[in-house]
Motif scaffolding. Sequence first.
Motif, PDB file in Angstrom:
ATOM      1  N   ALA A 117       0.863  -1.185   0.000  1.00 41.78           N
ATOM      2  CA  ALA A 117       0.000   0.000   0.000  1.00 41.78           C
ATOM      3  C   ALA A 117       0.898   1.233   0.000  1.00 41.78           C
ATOM      4  O   ALA A 117       1.885   1.283   0.726  1.00 41.78           O
ATOM      5  CB  ALA A 117      -0.912  -0.001   1.221  1.00 41.78           C
ATOM      6  N   VAL A 118       0.580   2.220  -0.816  1.00 42.27           N
ATOM      7  CA  VAL A 118       1.497   3.344  -1.012  1.00 42.27           C
ATOM      8  C   VAL A 118       1.081   4.580  -0.222  1.00 42.27           C
ATOM      9  O   VAL A 118       1.865   5.112   0.567  1.00 42.27           O
ATOM     10  CB  VAL A 118       1.598   3.697  -2.514  1.00 42.27           C
ATOM     11  N   LEU A 119      -0.129   5.041  -0.417  1.00 39.34           N
ATOM     12  CA  LEU A 119      -0.549   6.320   0.152  1.00 39.34           C
ATOM     13  C   LEU A 119      -1.114   6.160   1.559  1.00 39.34           C
ATOM     14  O   LEU A 119      -1.669   5.107   1.895  1.00 39.34           O
ATOM     15  CB  LEU A 119      -1.577   6.973  -0.769  1.00 39.34           C
ATOM     16  N   PRO A 120      -0.972   7.184   2.398  1.00 46.85           N
ATOM     17  CA  PRO A 120      -1.413   7.084   3.801  1.00 46.85           C
ATOM     18  C   PRO A 120      -2.856   6.657   3.976  1.00 46.85           C
ATOM     19  O   PRO A 120      -3.173   5.892   4.883  1.00 46.85           O
ATOM     20  CB  PRO A 120      -1.182   8.510   4.341  1.00 46.85           C
ATOM     21  N   GLU A 121      -3.756   7.153   3.119  1.00 48.62           N
ATOM     22  CA  GLU A 121      -5.166   6.797   3.294  1.00 48.62           C
ATOM     23  C   GLU A 121      -5.421   5.310   3.069  1.00 48.62           C
ATOM     24  O   GLU A 121      -6.401   4.758   3.567  1.00 48.62           O
ATOM     25  CB  GLU A 121      -6.054   7.631   2.365  1.00 48.62           C
ATOM     26  N   ALA A 122      -4.517   4.661   2.326  1.00 46.04           N
ATOM     27  CA  ALA A 122      -4.626   3.216   2.147  1.00 46.04           C
ATOM     28  C   ALA A 122      -3.883   2.466   3.243  1.00 46.04           C
ATOM     29  O   ALA A 122      -4.296   1.383   3.675  1.00 46.04           O
ATOM     30  CB  ALA A 122      -4.083   2.816   0.778  1.00 46.04           C
ATOM     31  N   ARG A 123      -2.774   3.032   3.715  1.00 49.07           N
ATOM     32  CA  ARG A 123      -1.927   2.331   4.670  1.00 49.07           C
ATOM     33  C   ARG A 123      -2.503   2.322   6.087  1.00 49.07           C
ATOM     34  O   ARG A 123      -2.400   1.327   6.802  1.00 49.07           O
ATOM     35  CB  ARG A 123      -0.525   2.964   4.692  1.00 49.07           C
ATOM     36  N   ARG A 124      -3.064   3.451   6.523  1.00 45.78           N
ATOM     37  CA  ARG A 124      -3.461   3.556   7.928  1.00 45.78           C
ATOM     38  C   ARG A 124      -4.501   2.526   8.355  1.00 45.78           C
ATOM     39  O   ARG A 124      -4.352   1.907   9.405  1.00 45.78           O
ATOM     40  CB  ARG A 124      -3.943   4.979   8.234  1.00 45.78           C
ATOM     41  N   PRO A 125      -5.576   2.308   7.577  1.00 44.35           N
ATOM     42  CA  PRO A 125      -6.550   1.291   8.011  1.00 44.35           C
ATOM     43  C   PRO A 125      -5.950  -0.109   8.082  1.00 44.35           C
ATOM     44  O   PRO A 125      -6.265  -0.879   8.990  1.00 44.35           O
ATOM     45  CB  PRO A 125      -7.643   1.376   6.940  1.00 44.35           C
ATOM     46  N   VAL A 126      -5.068  -0.425   7.116  1.00 41.39           N
ATOM     47  CA  VAL A 126      -4.427  -1.742   7.134  1.00 41.39           C
ATOM     48  C   VAL A 126      -3.476  -1.845   8.326  1.00 41.39           C
ATOM     49  O   VAL A 126      -3.399  -2.883   9.000  1.00 41.39           O
ATOM     50  CB  VAL A 126      -3.672  -2.006   5.815  1.00 41.39           C
ATOM     51  N   ALA A 127      -2.749  -0.767   8.608  1.00 39.90           N
ATOM     52  CA  ALA A 127      -1.825  -0.765   9.746  1.00 39.90           C
ATOM     53  C   ALA A 127      -2.580  -0.959  11.054  1.00 39.90           C
ATOM     54  O   ALA A 127      -2.122  -1.681  11.958  1.00 39.90           O
ATOM     55  CB  ALA A 127      -1.032   0.536   9.779  1.00 39.90           C
ATOM     56  N   ARG A 128      -3.738  -0.353  11.164  1.00 33.48           N
ATOM     57  CA  ARG A 128      -4.559  -0.525  12.371  1.00 33.48           C
ATOM     58  C   ARG A 128      -4.994  -1.978  12.529  1.00 33.48           C
ATOM     59  O   ARG A 128      -4.914  -2.544  13.621  1.00 33.48           O
ATOM     60  CB  ARG A 128      -5.777   0.397  12.290  1.00 33.48           C
ATOM     61  N   ALA A 129      -5.435  -2.578  11.427  1.00 34.81           N
ATOM     62  CA  ALA A 129      -5.834  -3.987  11.479  1.00 34.81           C
ATOM     63  C   ALA A 129      -4.647  -4.877  11.827  1.00 34.81           C
ATOM     64  O   ALA A 129      -4.765  -5.835  12.602  1.00 34.81           O
ATOM     65  CB  ALA A 129      -6.438  -4.405  10.142  1.00 34.81           C
ATOM     66  N   LEU A 130      -3.473  -4.543  11.277  1.00 37.03           N
ATOM     67  CA  LEU A 130      -2.271  -5.327  11.562  1.00 37.03           C
ATOM     68  C   LEU A 130      -1.864  -5.176  13.024  1.00 37.03           C
ATOM     69  O   LEU A 130      -1.437  -6.154  13.659  1.00 37.03           O
ATOM     70  CB  LEU A 130      -1.128  -4.880  10.646  1.00 37.03           C
ATOM     71  N   ALA A 131      -1.988  -3.987  13.584  1.00 38.10           N
ATOM     72  CA  ALA A 131      -1.624  -3.762  14.986  1.00 38.10           C
ATOM     73  C   ALA A 131      -2.448  -4.657  15.902  1.00 38.10           C
ATOM     74  O   ALA A 131      -1.921  -5.298  16.820  1.00 38.10           O
ATOM     75  CB  ALA A 131      -1.820  -2.294  15.359  1.00 38.10           C
ATOM     76  N   GLY A 132      -3.751  -4.722  15.657  1.00 42.87           N
ATOM     77  CA  GLY A 132      -4.607  -5.574  16.482  1.00 42.87           C
ATOM     78  C   GLY A 132      -4.299  -7.045  16.309  1.00 42.87           C
ATOM     79  O   GLY A 132      -4.234  -7.806  17.280  1.00 42.87           O
ATOM     80  N   ALA A 133      -4.076  -7.469  15.057  1.00 42.48           N
ATOM     81  CA  ALA A 133      -3.808  -8.883  14.790  1.00 42.48           C
ATOM     82  C   ALA A 133      -2.453  -9.309  15.354  1.00 42.48           C
ATOM     83  O   ALA A 133      -2.313 -10.398  15.917  1.00 42.48           O
ATOM     84  CB  ALA A 133      -3.856  -9.143  13.286  1.00 42.48           C
ATOM     85  N   ALA A 134      -1.445  -8.448  15.223  1.00 44.62           N
ATOM     86  CA  ALA A 134      -0.104  -8.793  15.709  1.00 44.62           C
ATOM     87  C   ALA A 134      -0.079  -8.912  17.225  1.00 44.62           C
ATOM     88  O   ALA A 134       0.581  -9.796  17.791  1.00 44.62           O
ATOM     89  CB  ALA A 134       0.908  -7.751  15.235  1.00 44.62           C
ATOM     90  N   THR A 135      -0.797  -8.017  17.911  1.00 46.46           N
ATOM     91  CA  THR A 135      -0.843  -8.087  19.377  1.00 46.46           C
ATOM     92  C   THR A 135      -1.565  -9.346  19.844  1.00 46.46           C
ATOM     93  O   THR A 135      -1.133 -10.009  20.796  1.00 46.46           O
ATOM     94  CB  THR A 135      -1.522  -6.826  19.933  1.00 46.46           C
TER      95      THR A 135
END
Length: 347
Positions: A117-135
């Motif tokens: 994912a390149v642009l912030p508007e695409a990255r942030r929602p995925v990063a949030r989902a990844l943060a929850g899944a990784a924890t």
Amino acid sequence: MLDVPSTASLRVYVSEWENGRRPISTRYAKILRALLGITDDELSGRAATLAAPLAADGYDELMGRIDAARSVSLTMVQTFMDQTELFRTMDRQMGAASLVDQVTAHLATLEDALTFAVLPEARRPVARALAGAATMAAWQALDVGAVERAWRHYELGKRAAQEAEEPMYLAHATAEQAYVLCDAGRAPMAVQLIRDAQRLGGKAMSPRLTAWLYAAEAEICARAGMPDDCLRALEKATRSLPPGAEARDPDMPSIFLNEGHLTRWRGNALALIGDDEAVSSLYTALDNADPTFIRASAGMRCDLAQAHIARGEYDQAHEHLRLARLIASRTGSVRQRRRVEQLTQQL
């Protein structure tokens, strides 16, 4: 300096490598890695395409993956989060041991989506989902005894939370990471980390997460031999917890905490510091425990055993340890089995 063969020789070798008539020797693998700027794994996969035209230089594949990442809509992100929630529910009821492969694949999919994912508007929602899944994956790894994997997952969760600009997720991942240190016998360092987690969350934290962090601090202070700090943190947790029976934090899906859960956590901390009130708190929590939190019930039985041992009530402690051992074996919890054995040695 590398000794590169002549162009004519290389053409012959490349033809033979492409047709499988000659293996790539260690010497030429070293030369090719330097010339092409690739790893051994990439080299073994590209040996058949070394003489391919420039159109197949990897850019087409890269752009394809970037284009695919752009199509990860908010609906797809919600699907990722729903999968995380399903794994979280299965973990509570069955334990983490049977979920390792599925959760690993889930994390890999989310990491891939974020990587391309390149642009912030695409990255942030995925990063949030990844943060929850990784924890979530980190806590499961800790439960099955894979401590280095747990640590790495927490680091991944923290990085993802920072990119997502989600202080609550960052605070939660940092706080849970403190348990790795605590289990490793570094409780004083764990106390510092749990307090740093509170600082990282700052004013962005929900009341329920704030209460959760104070309760975690109380437990870790108890394990660090800091009874006064433990009691102060318990008081702060009680004051911060929103009233009512609702346990789920709408702003932090992984947080479950209501008065019943906090009563159990209080009993846990008091048992660790040898406070006589621990037994009554724990039996109250046991009577009101959510039956779907099966794995957590092993911890509660261990807490009760610890409280009874402190009072010299060894028969009751034996019975709770027997039940804790059964539950821990059923859910595959290495962490709880280890605790059972540690408490058994005190009898």
